[in-house]
Design a protein around this motif. Sequence first.
Motif, PDB file in Angstrom:
ATOM      1  N   VAL A  60      49.387  51.553  48.749  1.00 18.23           N
ATOM      2  CA  VAL A  60      48.058  51.457  49.366  1.00 18.23           C
ATOM      3  C   VAL A  60      47.008  51.091  48.324  1.00 18.23           C
ATOM      4  O   VAL A  60      46.145  50.234  48.568  1.00 18.23           O
ATOM      5  CB  VAL A  60      47.701  52.772  50.096  1.00 18.23           C
ATOM      6  CG1 VAL A  60      46.250  52.773  50.540  1.00 18.23           C
ATOM      7  CG2 VAL A  60      48.614  52.975  51.291  1.00 18.23           C
ATOM      8  N   ILE A  61      47.070  51.706  47.148  1.00 27.07           N
ATOM      9  CA  ILE A  61      46.115  51.374  46.092  1.00 27.07           C
ATOM     10  C   ILE A  61      46.289  49.915  45.661  1.00 27.07           C
ATOM     11  O   ILE A  61      45.300  49.206  45.440  1.00 27.07           O
ATOM     12  CB  ILE A  61      46.262  52.342  44.906  1.00 27.07           C
ATOM     13  CG1 ILE A  61      45.767  53.730  45.324  1.00 27.07           C
ATOM     14  CG2 ILE A  61      45.495  51.840  43.686  1.00 27.07           C
ATOM     15  CD1 ILE A  61      46.007  54.806  44.301  1.00 27.07           C
ATOM     16  N   ALA A  62      47.530  49.456  45.555  1.00 27.69           N
ATOM     17  CA  ALA A  62      47.768  48.057  45.201  1.00 27.69           C
ATOM     18  C   ALA A  62      47.214  47.130  46.285  1.00 27.69           C
ATOM     19  O   ALA A  62      46.645  46.075  45.976  1.00 27.69           O
ATOM     20  CB  ALA A  62      49.261  47.814  44.998  1.00 27.69           C
ATOM     21  N   GLY A  63      47.358  47.508  47.544  1.00 21.12           N
ATOM     22  CA  GLY A  63      46.811  46.699  48.626  1.00 21.12           C
ATOM     23  C   GLY A  63      45.306  46.612  48.572  1.00 21.12           C
ATOM     24  O   GLY A  63      44.721  45.541  48.766  1.00 21.12           O
ATOM     25  N   ILE A  64      44.653  47.730  48.275  1.00 19.10           N
ATOM     26  CA  ILE A  64      43.196  47.723  48.154  1.00 19.10           C
ATOM     27  C   ILE A  64      42.774  46.868  46.963  1.00 19.10           C
ATOM     28  O   ILE A  64      41.805  46.102  47.041  1.00 19.10           O
ATOM     29  CB  ILE A  64      42.670  49.165  48.035  1.00 19.10           C
ATOM     30  CG1 ILE A  64      42.902  49.904  49.352  1.00 19.10           C
ATOM     31  CG2 ILE A  64      41.193  49.179  47.658  1.00 19.10           C
ATOM     32  CD1 ILE A  64      42.636  51.385  49.291  1.00 19.10           C
ATOM     33  N   TYR A  65      43.507  46.976  45.861  1.00 20.65           N
ATOM     34  CA  TYR A  65      43.200  46.156  44.683  1.00 20.65           C
ATOM     35  C   TYR A  65      43.328  44.668  44.995  1.00 20.65           C
ATOM     36  O   TYR A  65      42.471  43.873  44.616  1.00 20.65           O
ATOM     37  CB  TYR A  65      44.126  46.536  43.529  1.00 20.65           C
ATOM     38  CG  TYR A  65      44.053  45.564  42.377  1.00 20.65           C
ATOM     39  CD1 TYR A  65      42.967  45.587  41.509  1.00 20.65           C
ATOM     40  CD2 TYR A  65      45.047  44.616  42.177  1.00 20.65           C
ATOM     41  CE1 TYR A  65      42.888  44.691  40.461  1.00 20.65           C
ATOM     42  CE2 TYR A  65      44.971  43.718  41.137  1.00 20.65           C
ATOM     43  CZ  TYR A  65      43.887  43.760  40.275  1.00 20.65           C
ATOM     44  OH  TYR A  65      43.803  42.859  39.247  1.00 20.65           O
ATOM     45  N   VAL A  66      44.396  44.301  45.695  1.00 15.45           N
ATOM     46  CA  VAL A  66      44.610  42.889  46.028  1.00 15.45           C
ATOM     47  C   VAL A  66      43.479  42.377  46.921  1.00 15.45           C
ATOM     48  O   VAL A  66      42.989  41.262  46.734  1.00 15.45           O
ATOM     49  CB  VAL A  66      45.992  42.699  46.695  1.00 15.45           C
ATOM     50  CG1 VAL A  66      46.116  41.329  47.330  1.00 15.45           C
ATOM     51  CG2 VAL A  66      47.100  42.908  45.685  1.00 15.45           C
ATOM     52  N   ILE A  67      43.041  43.198  47.864  1.00 12.51           N
ATOM     53  CA  ILE A  67      41.962  42.771  48.750  1.00 12.51           C
ATOM     54  C   ILE A  67      40.647  42.622  47.982  1.00 12.51           C
ATOM     55  O   ILE A  67      39.935  41.620  48.131  1.00 12.51           O
ATOM     56  CB  ILE A  67      41.792  43.764  49.919  1.00 12.51           C
ATOM     57  CG1 ILE A  67      42.965  43.634  50.879  1.00 12.51           C
ATOM     58  CG2 ILE A  67      40.485  43.506  50.663  1.00 12.51           C
ATOM     59  CD1 ILE A  67      42.963  44.656  52.001  1.00 12.51           C
ATOM     60  N   LEU A  68      40.321  43.596  47.143  1.00 14.56           N
ATOM     61  CA  LEU A  68      39.026  43.582  46.471  1.00 14.56           C
ATOM     62  C   LEU A  68      38.981  42.634  45.277  1.00 14.56           C
ATOM     63  O   LEU A  68      38.015  41.887  45.112  1.00 14.56           O
ATOM     64  CB  LEU A  68      38.659  45.000  46.021  1.00 14.56           C
ATOM     65  CG  LEU A  68      38.398  46.002  47.143  1.00 14.56           C
ATOM     66  CD1 LEU A  68      38.099  47.368  46.560  1.00 14.56           C
ATOM     67  CD2 LEU A  68      37.265  45.531  48.034  1.00 14.56           C
ATOM     68  N   ALA A  69      39.990  42.673  44.428  1.00 17.90           N
ATOM     69  CA  ALA A  69      39.937  41.908  43.178  1.00 17.90           C
ATOM     70  C   ALA A  69      40.419  40.474  43.350  1.00 17.90           C
ATOM     71  O   ALA A  69      39.827  39.551  42.801  1.00 17.90           O
ATOM     72  CB  ALA A  69      40.766  42.613  42.109  1.00 17.90           C
ATOM     73  N   ARG A  70      41.477  40.291  44.109  1.00 17.75           N
ATOM     74  CA  ARG A  70      42.056  38.952  44.228  1.00 17.75           C
ATOM     75  C   ARG A  70      41.590  38.210  45.468  1.00 17.75           C
ATOM     76  O   ARG A  70      41.897  37.037  45.637  1.00 17.75           O
ATOM     77  CB  ARG A  70      43.577  39.044  44.222  1.00 17.75           C
ATOM     78  CG  ARG A  70      44.116  39.556  42.911  1.00 17.75           C
ATOM     79  CD  ARG A  70      45.620  39.541  42.941  1.00 17.75           C
ATOM     80  NE  ARG A  70      46.141  39.639  41.604  1.00 17.75           N
ATOM     81  CZ  ARG A  70      47.189  38.965  41.178  1.00 17.75           C
ATOM     82  NH1 ARG A  70      47.817  38.156  41.989  1.00 17.75           N
ATOM     83  NH2 ARG A  70      47.605  39.110  39.950  1.00 17.75           N
ATOM     84  N   ARG A  71      40.926  38.912  46.375  1.00 15.76           N
ATOM     85  CA  ARG A  71      40.420  38.321  47.619  1.00 15.76           C
ATOM     86  C   ARG A  71      41.535  37.715  48.475  1.00 15.76           C
ATOM     87  O   ARG A  71      41.344  36.711  49.143  1.00 15.76           O
ATOM     88  CB  ARG A  71      39.369  37.246  47.339  1.00 15.76           C
ATOM     89  CG  ARG A  71      38.229  37.693  46.507  1.00 15.76           C
ATOM     90  CD  ARG A  71      37.247  38.460  47.321  1.00 15.76           C
ATOM     91  NE  ARG A  71      36.052  38.749  46.506  1.00 15.76           N
ATOM     92  CZ  ARG A  71      35.330  39.824  46.676  1.00 15.76           C
ATOM     93  NH1 ARG A  71      35.651  40.690  47.589  1.00 15.76           N
ATOM     94  NH2 ARG A  71      34.288  40.032  45.912  1.00 15.76           N
ATOM     95  N   ASP A  72      42.714  38.335  48.418  1.00 14.53           N
ATOM     96  CA  ASP A  72      43.842  37.878  49.237  1.00 14.53           C
ATOM     97  C   ASP A  72      44.080  38.928  50.322  1.00 14.53           C
ATOM     98  O   ASP A  72      44.809  39.894  50.132  1.00 14.53           O
ATOM     99  CB  ASP A  72      45.082  37.688  48.368  1.00 14.53           C
ATOM    100  CG  ASP A  72      46.174  36.922  49.083  1.00 14.53           C
ATOM    101  OD1 ASP A  72      45.977  36.589  50.264  1.00 14.53           O
ATOM    102  OD2 ASP A  72      47.212  36.658  48.457  1.00 14.53           O
ATOM    103  N   ILE A  73      43.432  38.735  51.451  1.00  7.68           N
ATOM    104  CA  ILE A  73      43.424  39.752  52.502  1.00  7.68           C
ATOM    105  C   ILE A  73      44.805  39.948  53.108  1.00  7.68           C
ATOM    106  O   ILE A  73      45.217  41.083  53.370  1.00  7.68           O
ATOM    107  CB  ILE A  73      42.385  39.378  53.582  1.00  7.68           C
ATOM    108  CG1 ILE A  73      40.987  39.424  52.962  1.00  7.68           C
ATOM    109  CG2 ILE A  73      42.472  40.317  54.773  1.00  7.68           C
ATOM    110  CD1 ILE A  73      39.891  38.953  53.877  1.00  7.68           C
ATOM    111  N   LEU A  74      45.556  38.881  53.318  1.00  2.00           N
ATOM    112  CA  LEU A  74      46.867  38.997  53.964  1.00  2.00           C
ATOM    113  C   LEU A  74      47.807  39.874  53.144  1.00  2.00           C
ATOM    114  O   LEU A  74      48.424  40.803  53.676  1.00  2.00           O
ATOM    115  CB  LEU A  74      47.473  37.612  54.180  1.00  2.00           C
ATOM    116  CG  LEU A  74      48.848  37.609  54.850  1.00  2.00           C
ATOM    117  CD1 LEU A  74      48.741  38.170  56.264  1.00  2.00           C
ATOM    118  CD2 LEU A  74      49.413  36.211  54.879  1.00  2.00           C
TER     119      LEU A  74
END
Length: 59
Positions: free
Chosen positions: A23-37
């Motif tokens: 879950v933390i990795a998913g939040i990081y990917v959404i916020l930092a990398r802007r890759d929502i999928l």
Amino acid sequence: MTASGGQSSFMATLLWIIAVVLVIAGIYVILARRDILWGIVLIVLGFLVGPGGVSIFNV
């Protein structure tokens, strides 16, 4: 029967740790990398692995 209870507790703890990391990795990917999928995929996997939800490791 005591060993079985200890092993079950260990597996529950391990599943919680894996779920939290996903879950933390998913939040990081959404916020930092802007890759929502990919972020949503990681968060959903975290919810599936967690012992409080629908665990894919239960038999």
